[in-house]
Design a protein around this motif. Sequence first.
Motif, mmCIF file in Angstrom:
data_model
loop_
_atom_site.group_PDB
_atom_site.id
_atom_site.type_symbol
_atom_site.label_atom_id
_atom_site.label_comp_id
_atom_site.label_asym_id
_atom_site.label_seq_id
_atom_site.Cartn_x
_atom_site.Cartn_y
_atom_site.Cartn_z
ATOM 1 N N GLY A 23 14.749 20.723 -62.254
ATOM 2 C CA GLY A 23 14.457 20.189 -60.936
ATOM 3 C C GLY A 23 15.386 20.805 -59.908
ATOM 4 N N TYR A 24 15.209 20.393 -58.671
ATOM 5 C CA TYR A 24 16.012 20.903 -57.565
ATOM 6 C C TYR A 24 16.758 19.725 -56.949
ATOM 7 N N GLY A 25 18.071 19.820 -56.932
ATOM 8 C CA GLY A 25 18.895 18.714 -56.434
ATOM 9 C C GLY A 25 18.748 18.524 -54.940
ATOM 10 N N ARG A 26 18.273 17.362 -54.542
ATOM 11 C CA ARG A 26 18.127 17.105 -53.111
ATOM 12 C C ARG A 26 19.362 16.435 -52.531
ATOM 13 N N VAL A 38 13.895 16.925 -56.915
ATOM 14 C CA VAL A 38 12.481 17.099 -56.564
ATOM 15 C C VAL A 38 11.951 18.263 -57.389
ATOM 16 N N GLY A 39 10.660 18.244 -57.640
ATOM 17 C CA GLY A 39 9.986 19.369 -58.248
ATOM 18 C C GLY A 39 10.475 19.753 -59.624
ATOM 19 N N SER A 40 10.010 20.906 -60.068
ATOM 20 C CA SER A 40 10.414 21.493 -61.335
ATOM 21 C C SER A 40 10.077 22.975 -61.273
ATOM 22 N N PRO A 94 1.484 19.537 -58.504
ATOM 23 C CA PRO A 94 2.321 19.260 -57.340
ATOM 24 C C PRO A 94 3.816 19.253 -57.655
ATOM 25 N N VAL A 95 4.178 19.016 -58.918
ATOM 26 C CA VAL A 95 5.593 19.015 -59.295
ATOM 27 C C VAL A 95 6.127 20.446 -59.291
#
Length: 347
Positions: A211-214, A299-301, A315-316
């Motif tokens: 994931g991406y660290g928000r 968020v995301g991957s 969408p992920v």
Amino acid sequence: MRINRRDFTNVSTLAKQGYLAPFGDSRTVGIGGITLGGGIGPLQRTTGLISDNLLELEMVDANGKVITASKKRNSDLFWASRGGGGGNFGIYTKYKLKVRRAPARATVFRIIWPWHQFERVLKVWQRWAPSTSTKLGCELSIGPKKGGNVNMLGLFLGSKKEALRLLAPMLRVGTPSKKTVRLLPYPKVVNFMLDPDPVLPQRYSNQFSSGYGRRPFNDKAIKAMREFLERAEGGTPAGFFFLNWGGAVSRVSPKATAFYWRKAKFYVEWNSSWLKRSHAAKNILLVRQTRRKLQPYIVGSYINVPDQGIKHSGPVYYGSNYARLRKIKGKYDPQNVFNNPQSIPPG
């Protein structure tokens, strides 16, 4: 400059010729796959993602037709191929990538801490790494409690004196067991960053997620990490991997290419591995439980680190670019010949 799948060989050769070409975190990662998924790596804050440096490509579609794509020709396929992932549209056979002049010398560093200091190190790293110079790329790897340590590896496209100034916050953390900071000719920088992969047991399996660290991980998130690292199997690859973000990556609009997750603080992935089949279920569950616990902070991957446990994955992986990717899939592979459990379906 055309580059084939022998990624390390070409990156090393280009470095000897005085060129700086973006690369991933391992010499065994091929340029073909990493480019299509976006292509993250330690140079990204200076050069952008590997796919941001793509100028032209060649693809063979399901009917055997050879298609060339660039910003001016089949631009929709070109857009989709910069972050849309492999195995979706066709078989890619050629890439034309932009390279830059490399500095004559650059600084590399490696700092190692005992495993039990990972919480202190991470708390400082995740606030320092996204805001330091964009000429500095940095990986932080945290191994399992059993046999693991904390390893920070990176490069700075500048002098050793300036690198030491930038690294000061990290050099003050805890009690490192090893500190290496060296100014090297650029070809040796590439060799330092892409050490040969360790010899591993031939038969082992693993489960990844990413994931991406928000925002920085707080104590609750770090507790989830500790639980994972205490239960992860030792002796084979397992643990957490962080990479600092920003710079040239974040200056590109999320809609400009298929790679959507541009505005993060850092990238993070984790994996558990096992040798015995009887250990598979518990390790897969461990990775997926950890994703649920970390979800408020990410968020995301990353499509290049696929996680079959993610439901409705489009969408992920692709954010709000997913709908456009489905339309492009419908144009270039309407019969869905190129498919896998998480591939993009035709729109």
